[in-house]
Scaffold this motif. Structure first.
Motif, PDB file in Angstrom:
ATOM      1  N   ALA A  37       0.834  -1.210   0.000  1.00  0.00           N
ATOM      2  CA  ALA A  37       0.000   0.000   0.000  1.00  0.00           C
ATOM      3  C   ALA A  37       0.866   1.256   0.000  1.00  0.00           C
ATOM      4  O   ALA A  37       0.569   2.232  -0.705  1.00  0.00           O
ATOM      5  CB  ALA A  37      -0.926  -0.005   1.215  1.00  0.00           C
ATOM      6  N   ALA A  38       1.948   1.232   0.783  1.00  0.00           N
ATOM      7  CA  ALA A  38       2.851   2.384   0.832  1.00  0.00           C
ATOM      8  C   ALA A  38       3.515   2.616  -0.519  1.00  0.00           C
ATOM      9  O   ALA A  38       3.627   3.755  -0.995  1.00  0.00           O
ATOM     10  CB  ALA A  38       3.907   2.159   1.915  1.00  0.00           C
ATOM     11  N   LEU A  39       3.956   1.529  -1.154  1.00  0.00           N
ATOM     12  CA  LEU A  39       4.582   1.627  -2.484  1.00  0.00           C
ATOM     13  C   LEU A  39       3.609   2.216  -3.498  1.00  0.00           C
ATOM     14  O   LEU A  39       3.957   3.129  -4.259  1.00  0.00           O
ATOM     15  CB  LEU A  39       5.032   0.237  -2.929  1.00  0.00           C
ATOM     16  N   THR A  40       2.389   1.709  -3.497  1.00  0.00           N
ATOM     17  CA  THR A  40       1.374   2.180  -4.442  1.00  0.00           C
ATOM     18  C   THR A  40       1.101   3.669  -4.254  1.00  0.00           C
ATOM     19  O   THR A  40       0.997   4.433  -5.228  1.00  0.00           O
ATOM     20  CB  THR A  40       0.078   1.373  -4.265  1.00  0.00           C
ATOM     21  N   ARG A  41       0.979   4.088  -3.008  1.00  0.00           N
ATOM     22  CA  ARG A  41       0.693   5.507  -2.727  1.00  0.00           C
ATOM     23  C   ARG A  41       1.829   6.407  -3.204  1.00  0.00           C
ATOM     24  O   ARG A  41       1.606   7.429  -3.851  1.00  0.00           O
ATOM     25  CB  ARG A  41       0.464   5.720  -1.232  1.00  0.00           C
ATOM     26  N   MET A  42       3.073   6.036  -2.889  1.00  0.00           N
ATOM     27  CA  MET A  42       4.208   6.885  -3.242  1.00  0.00           C
ATOM     28  C   MET A  42       4.347   7.036  -4.754  1.00  0.00           C
ATOM     29  O   MET A  42       4.571   8.137  -5.266  1.00  0.00           O
ATOM     30  CB  MET A  42       5.487   6.284  -2.661  1.00  0.00           C
ATOM     31  N   ILE A  43       4.211   5.930  -5.471  1.00  0.00           N
ATOM     32  CA  ILE A  43       4.357   5.991  -6.926  1.00  0.00           C
ATOM     33  C   ILE A  43       3.227   6.805  -7.542  1.00  0.00           C
ATOM     34  O   ILE A  43       3.451   7.625  -8.438  1.00  0.00           O
ATOM     35  CB  ILE A  43       4.399   4.575  -7.514  1.00  0.00           C
ATOM     36  N   ALA A  44       2.006   6.584  -7.068  1.00  0.00           N
ATOM     37  CA  ALA A  44       0.863   7.323  -7.611  1.00  0.00           C
ATOM     38  C   ALA A  44       1.014   8.818  -7.374  1.00  0.00           C
ATOM     39  O   ALA A  44       0.708   9.637  -8.249  1.00  0.00           O
ATOM     40  CB  ALA A  44      -0.434   6.811  -6.988  1.00  0.00           C
ATOM     41  N   ASP A  45       1.502   9.191  -6.197  1.00  0.00           N
ATOM     42  CA  ASP A  45       1.661  10.612  -5.891  1.00  0.00           C
ATOM     43  C   ASP A  45       2.742  11.232  -6.777  1.00  0.00           C
ATOM     44  O   ASP A  45       2.569  12.341  -7.296  1.00  0.00           O
ATOM     45  CB  ASP A  45       2.011  10.794  -4.411  1.00  0.00           C
ATOM     46  N   ALA A  46       3.861  10.524  -6.968  1.00  0.00           N
ATOM     47  CA  ALA A  46       4.925  11.049  -7.829  1.00  0.00           C
ATOM     48  C   ALA A  46       4.454  11.159  -9.272  1.00  0.00           C
ATOM     49  O   ALA A  46       4.809  12.101  -9.984  1.00  0.00           O
ATOM     50  CB  ALA A  46       6.150  10.148  -7.730  1.00  0.00           C
ATOM     51  N   ASP A  47       3.653  10.203  -9.716  1.00  0.00           N
ATOM     52  CA  ASP A  47       3.125  10.211 -11.080  1.00  0.00           C
ATOM     53  C   ASP A  47       2.195  11.400 -11.292  1.00  0.00           C
ATOM     54  O   ASP A  47       2.251  12.084 -12.315  1.00  0.00           O
ATOM     55  CB  ASP A  47       2.383   8.894 -11.323  1.00  0.00           C
ATOM     56  N   ARG A  48       1.360  11.656 -10.293  1.00  0.00           N
ATOM     57  CA  ARG A  48       0.349  12.708 -10.421  1.00  0.00           C
ATOM     58  C   ARG A  48       0.941  14.104 -10.226  1.00  0.00           C
ATOM     59  O   ARG A  48       0.660  15.023 -10.992  1.00  0.00           O
ATOM     60  CB  ARG A  48      -0.765  12.460  -9.395  1.00  0.00           C
ATOM     61  N   SER A  49       1.765  14.263  -9.200  1.00  0.00           N
ATOM     62  CA  SER A  49       2.261  15.596  -8.832  1.00  0.00           C
ATOM     63  C   SER A  49       3.553  15.987  -9.548  1.00  0.00           C
ATOM     64  O   SER A  49       3.901  17.160  -9.597  1.00  0.00           O
ATOM     65  CB  SER A  49       2.498  15.659  -7.318  1.00  0.00           C
ATOM     66  N   ARG A  50       4.270  14.974 -10.093  1.00  0.00           N
ATOM     67  CA  ARG A  50       5.596  15.173 -10.689  1.00  0.00           C
ATOM     68  C   ARG A  50       6.573  15.742  -9.671  1.00  0.00           C
ATOM     69  O   ARG A  50       7.535  16.445 -10.009  1.00  0.00           O
ATOM     70  CB  ARG A  50       5.535  16.071 -11.936  1.00  0.00           C
ATOM     71  N   GLU A  51       6.352  15.402  -8.402  1.00  0.00           N
ATOM     72  CA  GLU A  51       7.241  15.798  -7.314  1.00  0.00           C
ATOM     73  C   GLU A  51       7.408  14.614  -6.367  1.00  0.00           C
ATOM     74  O   GLU A  51       6.584  13.696  -6.355  1.00  0.00           O
ATOM     75  CB  GLU A  51       6.678  16.978  -6.519  1.00  0.00           C
ATOM     76  N   ILE A  52       8.479  14.656  -5.564  1.00  0.00           N
ATOM     77  CA  ILE A  52       8.608  13.752  -4.423  1.00  0.00           C
ATOM     78  C   ILE A  52       8.274  14.597  -3.197  1.00  0.00           C
ATOM     79  O   ILE A  52       9.039  15.476  -2.815  1.00  0.00           O
ATOM     80  CB  ILE A  52      10.027  13.162  -4.317  1.00  0.00           C
ATOM     81  N   ARG A  53       7.120  14.366  -2.637  1.00  0.00           N
ATOM     82  CA  ARG A  53       6.594  15.276  -1.619  1.00  0.00           C
ATOM     83  C   ARG A  53       6.705  14.663  -0.215  1.00  0.00           C
ATOM     84  O   ARG A  53       6.509  13.473  -0.014  1.00  0.00           O
ATOM     85  CB  ARG A  53       5.137  15.604  -1.917  1.00  0.00           C
ATOM     86  N   ARG A  54       7.018  15.534   0.748  1.00  0.00           N
ATOM     87  CA  ARG A  54       7.076  15.105   2.145  1.00  0.00           C
ATOM     88  C   ARG A  54       5.745  14.484   2.576  1.00  0.00           C
ATOM     89  O   ARG A  54       5.721  13.460   3.262  1.00  0.00           O
ATOM     90  CB  ARG A  54       7.401  16.300   3.048  1.00  0.00           C
ATOM     91  N   GLU A  55       4.636  15.104   2.159  1.00  0.00           N
ATOM     92  CA  GLU A  55       3.322  14.599   2.562  1.00  0.00           C
ATOM     93  C   GLU A  55       3.108  13.170   2.091  1.00  0.00           C
ATOM     94  O   GLU A  55       2.529  12.347   2.798  1.00  0.00           O
ATOM     95  CB  GLU A  55       2.215  15.509   2.007  1.00  0.00           C
ATOM     96  N   ALA A  56       3.577  12.867   0.889  1.00  0.00           N
ATOM     97  CA  ALA A  56       3.411  11.515   0.355  1.00  0.00           C
ATOM     98  C   ALA A  56       4.257  10.516   1.141  1.00  0.00           C
ATOM     99  O   ALA A  56       3.824   9.382   1.393  1.00  0.00           O
ATOM    100  CB  ALA A  56       3.786  11.484  -1.120  1.00  0.00           C
ATOM    101  N   ILE A  57       5.456  10.908   1.529  1.00  0.00           N
ATOM    102  CA  ILE A  57       6.310  10.029   2.328  1.00  0.00           C
ATOM    103  C   ILE A  57       5.660   9.743   3.672  1.00  0.00           C
ATOM    104  O   ILE A  57       5.629   8.595   4.135  1.00  0.00           O
ATOM    105  CB  ILE A  57       7.702  10.664   2.518  1.00  0.00           C
ATOM    106  N   LEU A  58       5.122  10.774   4.305  1.00  0.00           N
ATOM    107  CA  LEU A  58       4.495  10.583   5.614  1.00  0.00           C
ATOM    108  C   LEU A  58       3.247   9.725   5.511  1.00  0.00           C
ATOM    109  O   LEU A  58       2.996   8.858   6.370  1.00  0.00           O
ATOM    110  CB  LEU A  58       4.155  11.942   6.237  1.00  0.00           C
ATOM    111  N   ARG A  59       2.457   9.916   4.466  1.00  0.00           N
ATOM    112  CA  ARG A  59       1.257   9.092   4.298  1.00  0.00           C
ATOM    113  C   ARG A  59       1.628   7.648   3.987  1.00  0.00           C
ATOM    114  O   ARG A  59       0.967   6.712   4.445  1.00  0.00           O
ATOM    115  CB  ARG A  59       0.359   9.668   3.200  1.00  0.00           C
ATOM    116  N   ALA A  60       2.695   7.453   3.212  1.00  0.00           N
ATOM    117  CA  ALA A  60       3.157   6.093   2.926  1.00  0.00           C
ATOM    118  C   ALA A  60       3.623   5.406   4.202  1.00  0.00           C
ATOM    119  O   ALA A  60       3.349   4.218   4.423  1.00  0.00           O
ATOM    120  CB  ALA A  60       4.283   6.128   1.893  1.00  0.00           C
ATOM    121  N   HIS A  61       4.314   6.138   5.052  1.00  0.00           N
ATOM    122  CA  HIS A  61       4.744   5.570   6.338  1.00  0.00           C
ATOM    123  C   HIS A  61       3.533   5.232   7.197  1.00  0.00           C
ATOM    124  O   HIS A  61       3.518   4.209   7.896  1.00  0.00           O
ATOM    125  CB  HIS A  61       5.666   6.546   7.059  1.00  0.00           C
ATOM    126  N   HIS A  62       2.504   6.076   7.141  1.00  0.00           N
ATOM    127  CA  HIS A  62       1.279   5.778   7.864  1.00  0.00           C
ATOM    128  C   HIS A  62       0.636   4.499   7.331  1.00  0.00           C
ATOM    129  O   HIS A  62       0.174   3.645   8.105  1.00  0.00           O
ATOM    130  CB  HIS A  62       0.295   6.952   7.753  1.00  0.00           C
TER     131      HIS A  62
END
Length: 317
Positions: A37-62
């Motif tokens: 689930a964490a992997l899926t979230r991080m990749i989807a966020d990077a694909d959509r936002s074209r950024e590596i975002r702190r919020e996505a890392i924290l949500r993936a850790h959650h």
């Protein structure tokens, strides 16, 4: 799954499937499903936002720890205490690595994210350095390895080195677990070339073997069509067969939601595909039945084995 194995977390496919579907499973399976689930979230966020975002890392850790009772209270939060890698649980004496103090973590993470969003260096080298720097910062009490390896895929997706699939790079890394940890040590000693070269080799091997698997899965799908006597495009059986190539672990609720039918009809389709030999019911799943597309899962397992074998051969050459 192999990213979890690097952390000595493993489970059977049946248990992993139940955990993925929220149907109950042992702690290792839940941990592996949470990592997915964490992997899926991080990749989807990077694909959509074209950024590596702190919020996505924290949500993936959650995502990774929300189902772990002992760690749920820290899920999605940066560490506020000192940690270390290796040594004892009580002292950093003899530790392999002592990360920076907790009060510096946020600033280091900001610097890392700025580097991860650059477009002026090769994507694989960038992904390797982002991963190694993240592991060096060690911003969480637990889960740094799995989130850090997820960052590799997020960087590659943001840079459009990958567009649709997640190539199992961790399968190549798990083949040389100790060498992988040593490469991270080299990075901390100022030698980035080791981890960059290791990741480049892992990407090359995993990509080549994944092409083989893609061809084999097309053959599996054709065999399924023959096994059920053919199916008309657009019908529930046809759409379910297409779904199983992507989602080889299913239950009626998942199938119903993905192909747009009610659960009763989905259950009937699963029963028919079981009779045709396309599916098998997972053992020990009476209360919460789970079905497995064995041909796909066998190929995925074989893919991991081939990547590891190729990695070991390359190392020995």
């Amino acid at each position: 799954m192999d990213s979890s194995k690097i952390e000595d977390v493993d489970a059977s496919l049946a248990d992993y499937g139940r955990a993925l579907l929220g149907a109950g499973a042992n702690a290792s399976a839940v941990s592996m499903a949470s990592a997915t689930a964490a992997l899926t979230r991080m990749i989807a966020d990077a694909d959509r936002s074209r950024e590596i975002r702190r919020e996505a890392i924290l949500r993936a850790h959650h995502d990774l720890f929300r189902r772990t009772p002992s760690e749920a209270h820290r899920a999605g939060t940066l560490r506020t205490t000192q940690n270390w890698v290796g040594g004892s649980d009580w002292s950093p004496l003899g530790a392999l690595h002592v990360p920076p103090p907790p009060e510096t973590v946020s600033a280091y993470l900001d610097d890392l994210l700025a580097f991860a969003d650059r477009d002026d260096l090769p994507p694989v080298a960038q992904a390797a350095i982002v991963h190694a720097q993240f592991e060096s910062i060690h911003p969480f009490i637990d889960g740094n390895g799995r989130i850090g390896r997820t960052l590799i895929h997020a960087v590659l997706r943001r840079r459009r080195a990958t567009r649709h699939l997640t190539v199992p790079i961790a399968s190549a890394l798990v083949a040389h677990r100790e060498r992988y940890f040593a490469a991270l040590g080299d990075y901390r000693a100022g030698q980035a070339a080791t981890i960059v070269a290791m990741l480049a080799s892992a990407v090359r091997i995993a990509t080549a073997e994944s092409w083989v698997t893609a061809t084999r899965l097309r053959e599996v799908r054709a065999d399924w069509g023959a096994a059920v006597g053919g199916s008309r495009p657009g019908t529930p059986p046809h759409r379910t067969l297409d779904l199983l190539v992507e989602e080889p672990i299913v239950n009626p609720a998942l199938v119903a939601g993905r192909i747009g039918v009610d659960e009763e009809e989905a259950a009937a389709v699963l029963a028919a595909l079981t009779r045709a030999g396309v599916l098998r019911r997972a053992p020990r799943s009476r209360r919460a039945p789970v079905w497995l597309a064995g041909a796909v899962l066998d190929e995925v397992g074989d893919l991991s084995d081939r990547i590891q074998a190729s990695s070991r051969r390359m190392r020995g050459a």
